[in-house]
Motif scaffolding. Structure first.
Motif, PDB file in Angstrom:
ATOM      1  N   ALA A 378      23.193 -58.369  14.271  1.00  0.00           N
ATOM      2  CA  ALA A 378      22.240 -57.500  14.990  1.00  0.00           C
ATOM      3  C   ALA A 378      22.824 -56.109  15.204  1.00  0.00           C
ATOM      4  CB  ALA A 378      21.881 -58.132  16.334  1.00  0.00           C
ATOM      5  N   MET A 379      24.123 -56.068  15.520  1.00  0.00           N
ATOM      6  CA  MET A 379      24.757 -54.756  15.742  1.00  0.00           C
ATOM      7  C   MET A 379      24.673 -53.898  14.484  1.00  0.00           C
ATOM      8  SD  MET A 379      28.106 -55.831  17.952  1.00  0.00           S
ATOM      9  CE  MET A 379      27.964 -56.283  19.691  1.00  0.00           C
ATOM     10  N   ALA A 380      24.579 -54.577  13.334  1.00  0.00           N
ATOM     11  CA  ALA A 380      24.506 -53.834  12.070  1.00  0.00           C
ATOM     12  C   ALA A 380      23.048 -53.609  11.653  1.00  0.00           C
ATOM     13  CB  ALA A 380      25.255 -54.594  10.980  1.00  0.00           C
ATOM     14  N   GLY A 381      22.126 -53.871  12.561  1.00  0.00           N
ATOM     15  CA  GLY A 381      20.743 -53.463  12.290  1.00  0.00           C
ATOM     16  C   GLY A 381      19.808 -54.560  11.826  1.00  0.00           C
ATOM     17  N   LEU A 382      20.282 -55.811  11.788  1.00  0.00           N
ATOM     18  CA  LEU A 382      19.402 -56.902  11.356  1.00  0.00           C
ATOM     19  C   LEU A 382      18.854 -57.633  12.576  1.00  0.00           C
ATOM     20  CD1 LEU A 382      21.402 -58.243   8.273  1.00  0.00           C
ATOM     21  CD2 LEU A 382      19.491 -56.625   8.334  1.00  0.00           C
ATOM     22  N   GLN A 409      21.641 -57.334  22.383  1.00  0.00           N
ATOM     23  CA  GLN A 409      21.396 -57.403  20.940  1.00  0.00           C
ATOM     24  C   GLN A 409      20.130 -58.198  20.636  1.00  0.00           C
ATOM     25  OE1 GLN A 409      22.943 -55.653  18.505  1.00  0.00           O
ATOM     26  NE2 GLN A 409      23.832 -54.695  20.343  1.00  0.00           N
ATOM     27  N   PRO A 410      19.356 -57.726  19.660  1.00  0.00           N
ATOM     28  CA  PRO A 410      18.086 -58.387  19.301  1.00  0.00           C
ATOM     29  C   PRO A 410      18.319 -59.631  18.460  1.00  0.00           C
ATOM     30  CG  PRO A 410      18.434 -56.492  17.874  1.00  0.00           C
ATOM     31  CD  PRO A 410      19.586 -56.503  18.852  1.00  0.00           C
ATOM     32  N   VAL A 411      18.673 -60.711  19.113  1.00  0.00           N
ATOM     33  CA  VAL A 411      18.848 -61.995  18.435  1.00  0.00           C
ATOM     34  C   VAL A 411      17.780 -62.952  18.950  1.00  0.00           C
ATOM     35  CG1 VAL A 411      20.355 -64.010  18.191  1.00  0.00           C
ATOM     36  CG2 VAL A 411      21.345 -61.701  18.134  1.00  0.00           C
ATOM     37  N   THR A 412      17.129 -63.656  18.040  1.00  0.00           N
ATOM     38  CA  THR A 412      16.141 -64.666  18.432  1.00  0.00           C
ATOM     39  C   THR A 412      16.735 -66.051  18.200  1.00  0.00           C
ATOM     40  OG1 THR A 412      14.226 -63.254  17.949  1.00  0.00           O
ATOM     41  CG2 THR A 412      13.854 -65.643  17.913  1.00  0.00           C
ATOM     42  N   VAL A 413      16.700 -66.863  19.244  1.00  0.00           N
ATOM     43  CA  VAL A 413      17.186 -68.239  19.131  1.00  0.00           C
ATOM     44  C   VAL A 413      15.980 -69.171  19.187  1.00  0.00           C
ATOM     45  CG1 VAL A 413      18.690 -70.023  20.129  1.00  0.00           C
ATOM     46  CG2 VAL A 413      19.335 -67.599  20.294  1.00  0.00           C
ATOM     47  N   VAL A 414      15.857 -70.030  18.203  1.00  0.00           N
ATOM     48  CA  VAL A 414      14.728 -70.974  18.170  1.00  0.00           C
ATOM     49  C   VAL A 414      15.270 -72.368  18.463  1.00  0.00           C
ATOM     50  CG1 VAL A 414      12.956 -72.020  16.727  1.00  0.00           C
ATOM     51  CG2 VAL A 414      13.414 -69.559  16.570  1.00  0.00           C
ATOM     52  N   LEU A 415      14.779 -72.942  19.557  1.00  0.00           N
ATOM     53  CA  LEU A 415      15.284 -74.242  20.029  1.00  0.00           C
ATOM     54  C   LEU A 415      14.306 -75.349  19.681  1.00  0.00           C
ATOM     55  CD1 LEU A 415      16.557 -73.172  23.574  1.00  0.00           C
ATOM     56  CD2 LEU A 415      17.842 -73.275  21.422  1.00  0.00           C
ATOM     57  N   VAL A 439      19.683 -67.719  33.850  1.00  0.00           N
ATOM     58  CA  VAL A 439      20.678 -66.828  34.475  1.00  0.00           C
ATOM     59  C   VAL A 439      21.152 -65.735  33.523  1.00  0.00           C
ATOM     60  CG1 VAL A 439      21.501 -68.705  35.945  1.00  0.00           C
ATOM     61  CG2 VAL A 439      22.678 -68.238  33.806  1.00  0.00           C
ATOM     62  N   VAL A 440      20.547 -65.645  32.342  1.00  0.00           N
ATOM     63  CA  VAL A 440      21.011 -64.654  31.359  1.00  0.00           C
ATOM     64  C   VAL A 440      20.215 -63.366  31.529  1.00  0.00           C
ATOM     65  CG1 VAL A 440      21.323 -64.126  28.910  1.00  0.00           C
ATOM     66  CG2 VAL A 440      21.622 -66.479  29.730  1.00  0.00           C
ATOM     67  N   PRO A 441      20.857 -62.304  31.963  1.00  0.00           N
ATOM     68  CA  PRO A 441      20.129 -61.037  32.171  1.00  0.00           C
ATOM     69  C   PRO A 441      19.483 -60.530  30.882  1.00  0.00           C
ATOM     70  CG  PRO A 441      22.325 -60.959  33.179  1.00  0.00           C
ATOM     71  CD  PRO A 441      22.290 -62.177  32.315  1.00  0.00           C
ATOM     72  N   GLY A 442      18.232 -60.129  30.993  1.00  0.00           N
ATOM     73  CA  GLY A 442      17.561 -59.490  29.856  1.00  0.00           C
ATOM     74  C   GLY A 442      17.049 -60.454  28.823  1.00  0.00           C
ATOM     75  N   LEU A 443      17.116 -61.753  29.104  1.00  0.00           N
ATOM     76  CA  LEU A 443      16.668 -62.721  28.097  1.00  0.00           C
ATOM     77  C   LEU A 443      15.207 -63.068  28.283  1.00  0.00           C
ATOM     78  CD1 LEU A 443      18.464 -65.803  26.731  1.00  0.00           C
ATOM     79  CD2 LEU A 443      16.275 -66.166  27.872  1.00  0.00           C
ATOM     80  N   ALA A 444      14.480 -63.159  27.174  1.00  0.00           N
ATOM     81  CA  ALA A 444      13.068 -63.569  27.211  1.00  0.00           C
ATOM     82  C   ALA A 444      12.958 -64.949  26.582  1.00  0.00           C
ATOM     83  CB  ALA A 444      12.207 -62.571  26.454  1.00  0.00           C
ATOM     84  N   LEU A 445      12.217 -65.850  27.269  1.00  0.00           N
ATOM     85  CA  LEU A 445      12.094 -67.225  26.792  1.00  0.00           C
ATOM     86  C   LEU A 445      10.632 -67.640  26.707  1.00  0.00           C
ATOM     87  CD1 LEU A 445      13.118 -70.101  26.156  1.00  0.00           C
ATOM     88  CD2 LEU A 445      13.457 -70.445  28.594  1.00  0.00           C
ATOM     89  N   ALA A 446      10.233 -68.082  25.532  1.00  0.00           N
ATOM     90  CA  ALA A 446       8.842 -68.522  25.298  1.00  0.00           C
ATOM     91  C   ALA A 446       8.812 -70.036  25.131  1.00  0.00           C
ATOM     92  CB  ALA A 446       8.274 -67.855  24.054  1.00  0.00           C
ATOM     93  N   ALA A 447       7.731 -70.628  25.684  1.00  0.00           N
ATOM     94  CA  ALA A 447       7.526 -72.078  25.508  1.00  0.00           C
ATOM     95  C   ALA A 447       6.091 -72.275  25.030  1.00  0.00           C
ATOM     96  CB  ALA A 447       7.773 -72.805  26.826  1.00  0.00           C
ATOM     97  N   GLY A 467      17.375 -57.150  23.471  1.00  0.00           N
ATOM     98  CA  GLY A 467      18.097 -58.272  24.055  1.00  0.00           C
ATOM     99  C   GLY A 467      17.680 -59.578  23.404  1.00  0.00           C
ATOM    100  N   PRO A 468      18.233 -60.683  23.870  1.00  0.00           N
ATOM    101  CA  PRO A 468      17.957 -61.980  23.242  1.00  0.00           C
ATOM    102  C   PRO A 468      16.561 -62.488  23.570  1.00  0.00           C
ATOM    103  CG  PRO A 468      19.440 -62.244  25.124  1.00  0.00           C
ATOM    104  CD  PRO A 468      19.261 -60.800  24.940  1.00  0.00           C
ATOM    105  N   SER A 469      15.947 -63.121  22.587  1.00  0.00           N
ATOM    106  CA  SER A 469      14.669 -63.805  22.794  1.00  0.00           C
ATOM    107  C   SER A 469      14.847 -65.250  22.333  1.00  0.00           C
ATOM    108  CB  SER A 469      13.555 -63.133  21.982  1.00  0.00           C
ATOM    109  OG  SER A 469      13.984 -62.981  20.638  1.00  0.00           O
ATOM    110  N   VAL A 470      14.187 -66.140  23.053  1.00  0.00           N
ATOM    111  CA  VAL A 470      14.344 -67.569  22.768  1.00  0.00           C
ATOM    112  C   VAL A 470      12.963 -68.214  22.728  1.00  0.00           C
ATOM    113  CG1 VAL A 470      15.402 -69.751  23.531  1.00  0.00           C
ATOM    114  CG2 VAL A 470      16.569 -67.573  23.966  1.00  0.00           C
TER     115      VAL A 470
END
Ligand SMILES: Cc1ncc(C[n+]2csc(CCOP(=O)(O)OP(=O)(O)O)c2C)c(N)n1
Ligand SMILES: CC(=O)[C@@H](O)[C@H](O)COP(=O)(O)O
Ligand SMILES: [Mg+2]
Length: 639
Positions: A378-382, A409-415, A439-447, A467-470
C-alpha cells in the motif's frame, strides 16, 4: 477392521510384528475413507499420515513421551491408535470426537488449538520443563511443510536448537502442500531434499568410512571430513537445519513404516534436537484425493466413497460471491492486488489469481507477514486485499494495528468464516474479529447481510484510501437478497415498526433471524424496527440518530458480545449523551464445543426464539417500570 479394532492403545501397536503393519495401515486407510465419507473432515492430510503415525506410536511412548500434532487436523490416525476407533462415526459432531486433538478425550492429546505453526513452541516448552525436572524423556512434534512456513515455527526452532541436550524430535511431514502448494524458500529447500532421496545414504557411507578409518594422521581425517562437508553442502541444503544446530535425518519415505521407524529410532538415539524429514503424499491411497490438483481433499464434506463424488450440494457460497466481485474490481482497478496465507481456493482468491497471476501473492501460512507486507504494497501505491479466515486474523492483530492502521494504509482485509463455524471447534469460530477490531483507530468494518450488500461493501472498501477496511462474512451459502425499505447514510432500514418502540440492530448474517423476530414480536404487540448498519465500524451518526428515536435498542451479532457492535454502539450513544437503554446479544466469552453452527448459536442464545423472548422480557420490564413510575408519581402528588 479386525486388527485395528483389536488395538486398545499404543502398547498394542508396539506389540505387533512388523509384518502385520501394512495390513494395519490398509485397515486404517479404509476406516478413514469410510467414516469421513459420512461425516466430512480432513481426509487428505490424514491419509498422508497413516504410516507415519503408526511408526510414531511404535517408537515413542505416548502419552509419557508427548506427541504434539501441529494444527491437529491430521490426528485422526493418532486417535484411532489411542483407543478411539469407535468414535469416528460421529466425528466433528456434538458429543462425538473432535476433528482435532482434545485433552478431554485422551491423555494422548496435548494441543487443541487448530491454528498452525505452534507445535514446536509447545515442544520447546515441554522439553524445558522436563529438563528442569531432570527428566530426559523426548518430546515429539509433527509439523507439516505448510505449518513450517509460519513464523512461530522459526522462533521455536531458534530456541530448540539452542540446547543440544534437550531431546526434541521434530517430524516434518512434507507433502509439498499446505492447502495450496507450499511456497517460498523453506518449501524450495525441502523440495531439494525430496529430490535427493539417496544423498543421506551417501553421506552415511562417508560418515561410517570416517569412523571406520584406522587411526590416521590428521591429513587423511581432514581430507575425508572435507569430502563429507563438501558432499553435504553440494548434495543438500539440509544445512537449513544443520546450520541452525539441528541434526537432520532423512528424507525418508513417509509411507514406508520400517524406514520411518528406523529414522525415528535413530533420531531418538541422538538425545538432542533433531529433524526427521518424512516425505508423504496428501490423500495417499485414495485416488480421488491423491489426484486432486486443487487441494488434495484437504477438507472435504460428505462424499460417495466409491466414486469420490461430493454428496451435499450447497447454494452459492458467500466466498463465491466475494471471489466473483473481486475479479470484477480487479479488472477495473489495476492497483488492487490479492494476498492469501496458503489458502488460495478456500478464501476465494483462485479466480483472481487465474485472471491476474502477477497481482496475487501466496505468502504461506504467515498471516502476520501478509498484513505487514500488505502495508508495504500500500505504501508503494497499491491497494492490497488480504483474504483470511476470521479466526486466523487474531494472529496478525498487531500487524493490522501498528503496520497498517498506524500508518493509515489502504489495506482491505476480507474475513471469511466470520462468526460461528461450528464443526471445526473452538479455535476455528470467527468470533473475535469485531471485538479486537473495535479498538483499531481509523478502521472501517463492514458486515454484509447478503450478496448484494457484500458486492457493494467490497467496492466501498477498496475505495477507502486513508486506513484499513475490513469485510466479514460467514461460512456457507448466501441467503436470498434482503431489500431495504430505506437507506439512512450507511444504515439500511429493513423493517419499520408502526411506532418507535424497539430498534433491533441486526449485524450481517443475523439479519434473517432478526426479521423473523420482528414479525413474532409484532404478533405480541411489540413494535420492532429492524436496521442493518452494513458498516458496523465506525458507528454512523445515522445509527445514533435512529437509536435516539426509540425506547429500547437491541443489538444482535454473530461475534463476541464483549467489545462487539453492541458495546461500541453503547459507547457512541454515551458519547453523544443519548440516553436510551441498549441490550446486546452476541457470543458470550467462552470457547464453544464443536457442533453444528445451529447448535453453537443455540448454546449462545442466538436463536429466533431466544431473541424474541429476551425482547419481550425487556419490553415488559420497561412497561412495568414505567407504570410503577406513574403510580409512584401519583402517590407523591397525593402526599
Ligand atoms: C494460523 C493458521 N492459518 C491457516 C490455517 C488453515 N490451515 C489449516 S491446515 C492448513 C495447511 C497445513 O499444511 P501442512 O502444515 O503442510 O499440513 P498438511 O495439511 O499438508 O498435512 C492451513 C493453511 C490454520 N489452521 N492456522
Ligand atoms: C485445519 C484448518 O484450519 C482448515 O483446514 C479448516 O478446517 C478448513 O475450514 P473450512 O472447511 O471451513 O475451509
Ligand atoms: Mg503439507
Amino acid at each position: 477392521m479386525p486388527l485395528l479394532r483389536s488395538l486398545r492403545g499404543p502398547e498394542d501397536v508396539r506389540a505387533l510384528e512388523s509384518e502385520a503393519l501394512p495390513a494395519l495401515a490398509a485397515e486404517i486407510r479404509d476406516a478413514l475413507v469410510t467414516s469421513v465419507a459420512k461425516t466430512g473432515g480432513h481426509l487428505g492430510p490424514n491419509l498422508g499420515c497413516v504410516e507415519l503415525t503408526i511408526a510414531l506410536h511404535r517408537v515413542f511412548d505416548s502419552p509419557r513421551e508427548p506427541i504434539v500434532f501441529d494444527t491437529g487436523h491430521q490426528s485422526y490416525v493418532h486417535k484411532m491408535l489411542t483407543g478411539r476407533v469407535e468414535g469416528f462415526e460421529r466425528l466433528r459432531q456434538r458429543g462425538g470426537l473432535s476433528g482435532y486433538p482434545s485433552r478431554a478425550e485422551s491423555d494422548h492429546d496435548w494441543v487443541e488449538n487448530s491454528h498452525a505453526s505452534t507445535s514446536l513452541s509447545y515442544a520447546d516448552g515441554l522439553a524445558k520443563a522436563f529438563a528442569i525436572r531432570g527428566d530426559s524423556r523426548p518430546v515429539v512434534a509433527v509439523i507439516g511443510d505448510g505449518a513450517l512456513t509460519g513464523g512461530m515455527a522459526w522462533e521455536a526452532l531458534n530456541n530448540i536448537a539452542a540446547a543440544q541436550d534437550r531431546p526434541v524430535v521434530i517430524v516434518v511431514n512434507d507433502n509439498g502442500r499446505s492447502y495450496s502448494p507450499t511456497i517460498g524458500g523453506v518449501a524450495d529447500a525441502l523440495a531439494t531434499l525430496r529430490l535427493r532421496p539417496g544423498y543421506e545414504n551417501a553421506l552415511l557411507q562417508v560418515r561410517q568410512a570416517l569412523h571406520r578409518a584406522p587411526v590416521v594422521g590428521s591429513a587423511l581425517y581432514d581430507a575425508l571430513h572435507a569430502i563429507k562437508k563438501g558432499l553435504k553442502d553440494v548434495l543438500s541444503p539440509q544445512g537449513m537445519f544443520e546450520d541452525l544446530g539441528m541434526k537432520y535425518v532423512g528424507p525418508v519415505d513417509g509411507h514406508d513404516i520400517r524406514a520411518v521407524e528406523s529414522a525415528l529410532r535413530r533420531a531418538r538415539s541422538f538425545g538432542g534436537p533433531v529433524i526427521v524429514h518424512a516425505v508423504t503424499t496428501k490423500g495417499f491411497g485414495y485416488p480421488p484425493a491423491e489426484t486432486d490438483q486443487i487441494d488434495a481433499w484437504h477438507a472435504t464434506g460428505v462424499f460417495d466413497p466409491d466414486s469420490g463424488a461430493s454428496v451435499r450440494k450447497t447454494g452459492l457460497a458467500w466466498t463465491d460471491a466475494f471471489a466473483d466481485e473481486l475479479v470484477r474490481v480487479g479488472a477495473e482497478r489495476p492497483d488492487v492486488v490479492a494476498i492469501t496465507a496458503a489458502m488460495l481456493h478456500p478464501t476465494g482468491l483462485a479466480p483472481f489469481a487465474e485472471r491476474f497471476p502477477e497481482r496475487t501473492f501466496d505468502v504461506g501460512i504467515a498471516e502476520q507477514h501478509a498484513l505487514t507486507s500488505a502495508a508495504g504494497l500500500a505504501m508503494a501505491g497499491l491497494h492490497p486485499v488480504v483474504a483470511v479466515y476470521s479466526t486466523f486474523l487474531n494472529r496478525a492483530f498487531d500487524q493490522l494495528l501498528m503496520d497498517v492502521a498506524l500508518h493509515r494504509q489502504p489495506v482491505t482485509v476480507v474475513l471469511d468464516r466470520a462468526g460461528v463455524t461450528g464443526e471445526d471447534g473452538a479455535s476455528h469460530n470467527g468470533m473475535w474479529d469485531m471485538s479486537i477490531l473495535s479498538v483499531v483507530p481509523g478502521l472501517a468494518l463492514a458486515a454484509p447481510r447478503d450478496e448484494a450488500t457484500l458486492r457493494e461493501a467490497l467496492r466501498e472498501a477498496v475505495d477507502i484510501t486513508d486506513g484499513p477496511s475490513v469485510m466479514r462474512f460467514p461460512k456457507g451459502s448466501l441467503p436470498p437478497d434482503i431489500p431495504a425499505v430505506e437507506r439512512r447514510g450507511p444504515v439500511d432500514v429493513l423493517r419499520r415498526g408502526s411506532r418507535a418502540e424497539v430498534l433491533l440492530v441486526a449485524v450481517g448474517s443475523m439479519v434473517p433471524m432478526c426479521q423473523a423476530v420482528a414479525e413474532r414480536a409484532a404478533d405480541h404487540g411489540i413494535e420492532v424496527t429492524v436496521v442493518d448498519p452494513r458498516w458496523v465500524l465506525p458507528v454512523s451518526p445515522e445509527l445514533v440518530e435512529l437509536a435516539a428515536g426509540h425506547r429500547l435498542v437491541v443489538t444482535v451479532e454473530d461475534g463476541g458480545r464483549a467489545g462487539g457492535v453492541g458495546t461500541t454502539l453503547s459507547q457512541a450513544l454515551q458519547d453523544r449523551d443519548v440516553d436510551v437503554p441498549v441490550r446486546t446479544l452476541g457470543l458470550p466469552q467462552q470457547f464453544f464445543e464443536h457442533g453444528s453452527r445451529g447448535q453453537v448459536l443455540a448454546d449462545a442464545g442466538l436463536t429466533e426464539q431466544d431473541v424474541a423472548r429476551r425482547i419481550a422480557e425487556w419490553t415488559a420490564r420497561r412497561t412495568e417500570r414505567a407504570e410503577a413510575g406513574v403510580v409512584e408519581a401519583a402517590v407523591e402528588d397525593r402526599a
